[in-house]
Design an enzyme around this catalytic site. Sequence first.
Site, PDB file in Angstrom:
ATOM      1  N   LYS A  13       0.853  -1.327  -0.172  1.00 20.68           N
ATOM      2  CA  LYS A  13      -0.060   0.125  -0.015  1.00 20.68           C
ATOM      3  C   LYS A  13       0.901   1.274   0.024  1.00 20.68           C
ATOM      4  O   LYS A  13       0.528   2.216  -0.425  1.00 20.68           O
ATOM      5  CB  LYS A  13      -1.009   0.033   1.163  1.00 20.68           C
ATOM      6  CG  LYS A  13      -1.773  -0.960   1.360  1.00 20.68           C
ATOM      7  CD  LYS A  13      -2.966  -0.997   2.418  1.00 20.68           C
ATOM      8  CE  LYS A  13      -2.268  -0.972   3.762  1.00 20.68           C
ATOM      9  NZ  LYS A  13      -1.736  -2.280   4.296  1.00 20.68           N
ATOM     10  N   ARG A  86     -10.061   0.929   8.604  1.00 24.90           N
ATOM     11  CA  ARG A  86      -9.785  -0.219   8.609  1.00 24.90           C
ATOM     12  C   ARG A  86     -10.795  -1.009   9.646  1.00 24.90           C
ATOM     13  O   ARG A  86     -10.599  -2.068   9.701  1.00 24.90           O
ATOM     14  CB  ARG A  86      -8.530  -0.456   9.639  1.00 24.90           C
ATOM     15  CG  ARG A  86      -7.143  -0.085   8.915  1.00 24.90           C
ATOM     16  CD  ARG A  86      -6.290  -0.697   9.676  1.00 24.90           C
ATOM     17  NE  ARG A  86      -4.795   0.126   9.059  1.00 24.90           N
ATOM     18  CZ  ARG A  86      -3.531  -0.363   8.977  1.00 24.90           C
ATOM     19  NH1 ARG A  86      -3.396  -1.778   9.326  1.00 24.90           N
ATOM     20  NH2 ARG A  86      -2.767   0.422   8.480  1.00 24.90           N
ATOM     21  N   ARG A 123      11.623  -7.604   4.909  1.00 23.33           N
ATOM     22  CA  ARG A 123      11.600  -6.097   4.644  1.00 23.33           C
ATOM     23  C   ARG A 123      12.593  -5.435   5.361  1.00 23.33           C
ATOM     24  O   ARG A 123      12.443  -5.827   7.018  1.00 23.33           O
ATOM     25  CB  ARG A 123      10.294  -5.603   4.768  1.00 23.33           C
ATOM     26  CG  ARG A 123      10.049  -4.131   4.795  1.00 23.33           C
ATOM     27  CD  ARG A 123       8.760  -3.703   4.606  1.00 23.33           C
ATOM     28  NE  ARG A 123       7.602  -3.957   5.619  1.00 23.33           N
ATOM     29  CZ  ARG A 123       6.179  -3.735   5.736  1.00 23.33           C
ATOM     30  NH1 ARG A 123       5.914  -3.210   4.591  1.00 23.33           N
ATOM     31  NH2 ARG A 123       5.747  -3.918   6.884  1.00 23.33           N
ATOM     32  N   ARG A 153      11.237  -3.101  10.696  1.00 24.04           N
ATOM     33  CA  ARG A 153      10.691  -1.988  11.625  1.00 24.04           C
ATOM     34  C   ARG A 153       9.894  -3.063  12.928  1.00 24.04           C
ATOM     35  O   ARG A 153       9.721  -4.076  12.672  1.00 24.04           O
ATOM     36  CB  ARG A 153       8.927  -1.869  10.668  1.00 24.04           C
ATOM     37  CG  ARG A 153       8.822  -0.351  10.564  1.00 24.04           C
ATOM     38  CD  ARG A 153       7.399  -0.473   9.557  1.00 24.04           C
ATOM     39  NE  ARG A 153       6.371  -0.819   9.785  1.00 24.04           N
ATOM     40  CZ  ARG A 153       5.253  -0.688   9.232  1.00 24.04           C
ATOM     41  NH1 ARG A 153       5.410  -0.069   8.044  1.00 24.04           N
ATOM     42  NH2 ARG A 153       4.077  -1.391   9.450  1.00 24.04           N
ATOM     43  N   ARG A 164      -1.034  -8.336  13.453  1.00 20.88           N
ATOM     44  CA  ARG A 164      -1.260  -7.406  12.588  1.00 20.88           C
ATOM     45  C   ARG A 164      -2.260  -8.092  11.380  1.00 20.88           C
ATOM     46  O   ARG A 164      -3.141  -7.358  11.254  1.00 20.88           O
ATOM     47  CB  ARG A 164      -0.368  -6.583  11.810  1.00 20.88           C
ATOM     48  CG  ARG A 164       0.495  -5.618  12.900  1.00 20.88           C
ATOM     49  CD  ARG A 164       1.852  -5.523  12.228  1.00 20.88           C
ATOM     50  NE  ARG A 164       1.881  -4.458  10.962  1.00 20.88           N
ATOM     51  CZ  ARG A 164       2.807  -4.592  10.246  1.00 20.88           C
ATOM     52  NH1 ARG A 164       4.028  -5.299  10.637  1.00 20.88           N
ATOM     53  NH2 ARG A 164       2.606  -4.101   9.062  1.00 20.88           N
TER      54      ARG A 164
HETATM   55  P1  ADP Z   1       0.388  -2.052   7.928  1.00 20.91           P
HETATM   56  O1  ADP Z   1      -0.800  -1.973   6.946  1.00 20.91           O
HETATM   57  O2  ADP Z   1       1.423  -2.827   7.109  1.00 20.91           O
HETATM   58  O3  ADP Z   1      -0.146  -3.037   8.945  1.00 20.91           O
HETATM   59  P2  ADP Z   1       0.621   0.588   8.730  1.00 20.91           P
HETATM   60  O4  ADP Z   1       1.910   1.322   8.546  1.00 20.91           O
HETATM   61  O5  ADP Z   1      -0.683   1.112   7.806  1.00 20.91           O
HETATM   62  O6  ADP Z   1       0.990  -1.002   8.451  1.00 20.91           O
HETATM   63  O7  ADP Z   1       0.086   0.469  10.354  1.00 20.91           O
HETATM   64  C1  ADP Z   1       0.864   0.181  11.294  1.00 20.91           C
HETATM   65  C2  ADP Z   1       0.028   0.347  12.805  1.00 20.91           C
HETATM   66  O8  ADP Z   1      -0.355   1.379  12.690  1.00 20.91           O
HETATM   67  C3  ADP Z   1      -1.057  -0.600  12.494  1.00 20.91           C
HETATM   68  O9  ADP Z   1      -0.695  -1.937  13.000  1.00 20.91           O
HETATM   69  C4  ADP Z   1      -1.991  -0.050  13.709  1.00 20.91           C
HETATM   70  O10 ADP Z   1      -1.307  -0.342  14.973  1.00 20.91           O
HETATM   71  C5  ADP Z   1      -1.765   1.400  13.465  1.00 20.91           C
HETATM   72  N1  ADP Z   1      -2.656   1.791  12.505  1.00 20.91           N
HETATM   73  C6  ADP Z   1      -2.557   2.365  11.388  1.00 20.91           C
HETATM   74  N2  ADP Z   1      -3.707   2.821  10.722  1.00 20.91           N
HETATM   75  C7  ADP Z   1      -4.557   2.455  11.507  1.00 20.91           C
HETATM   76  C8  ADP Z   1      -6.048   2.371  11.632  1.00 20.91           C
HETATM   77  N3  ADP Z   1      -6.558   3.056  10.235  1.00 20.91           N
HETATM   78  N4  ADP Z   1      -6.651   2.225  12.641  1.00 20.91           N
HETATM   79  C9  ADP Z   1      -6.164   1.746  13.785  1.00 20.91           C
HETATM   80  N5  ADP Z   1      -4.885   1.492  13.819  1.00 20.91           N
HETATM   81  C10 ADP Z   1      -3.849   1.861  12.872  1.00 20.91           C
END
Ligand code: ADP
Length: 224
Positions: A13, A86, A123, A153, A164
């Site tokens: 993404k 989400r 990664r 990360r 996740r």
């Molecule tokens: P990925 O999609 O690879 O899990 P992101 O960088 O988008 O990674 O998100 C990292 C973390 O940030 C998530 O695991 C969550 O803890 C938090 N996060 C990001 N966006 C949201 C969201 N819309 N709602 C809740 N938590 C979020």
Amino acid sequence: MHIVLLGRPGAGKGTQGERLAKRLGVTHVSTGDVLRGAMAADTPLGRSVRATVEHGELVPDTVMGGLVAEVVAGAHSGILFDGYPRTVAQCETLSSMLGPCGPDLAVDLDVPAATVLDRVRRRRVCSACGVIGPGGMGRAAACAQCGSALARRIDDDPGVLLRRLGAYEREATPVANWFARTARLIRVDGTGVVDAVTARLNATVARWFESERQPALAVSGPKT
Ligand code: ADP
């Protein structure tokens, strides 16, 4: 124009969102990046979400709603949302922020769980600027952009990644259904090399805009 990019952790993404946003002339907003930035700067938001993010759990909808409201209020162009919404509650919050039409389109970047597990395991990202290592595979020790060390990360740790993915699997179907109900969901096969995915994504999005939202679901590959 407001676009939402859906997909498993590691689906691409970030990379594809950046490219698609540039192509469409909108701002790319990754909620994960915003949260990591707040954590790195040790702001009150960063401190309040650190344990949740590092554990691989979802940050509460109300916290995310506040963060996204600020983004929407400050935006001068359309936005491509990467990582938001989400949950169905987040879909409804975003929809009410953007007005009756809500987001124009949601793109589900579809990559099987086994593939994302493999991608994320390898990664490495720049510890300073967050850029993903070469090809995402982290063979080099230093960032090509700023020379800082590449590192995993913290939430790419295998145990955290599984949490996740679990959070994603719980929420993904209701979120996709929420967009599909209003004929605003397209699915794009996110497997293969980065440039091939970009070409597929661009073509599918262009077709969708040309067809003026006629098909309920345009699919460029099988759902995994
Ligand atoms: P990925 O999609 O690879 O899990 P992101 O960088 O988008 O990674 O998100 C990292 C973390 O940030 C998530 O695991 C969550 O803890 C938090 N996060 C990001 N966006 C949201 C969201 N819309 N709602 C809740 N938590 C979020």
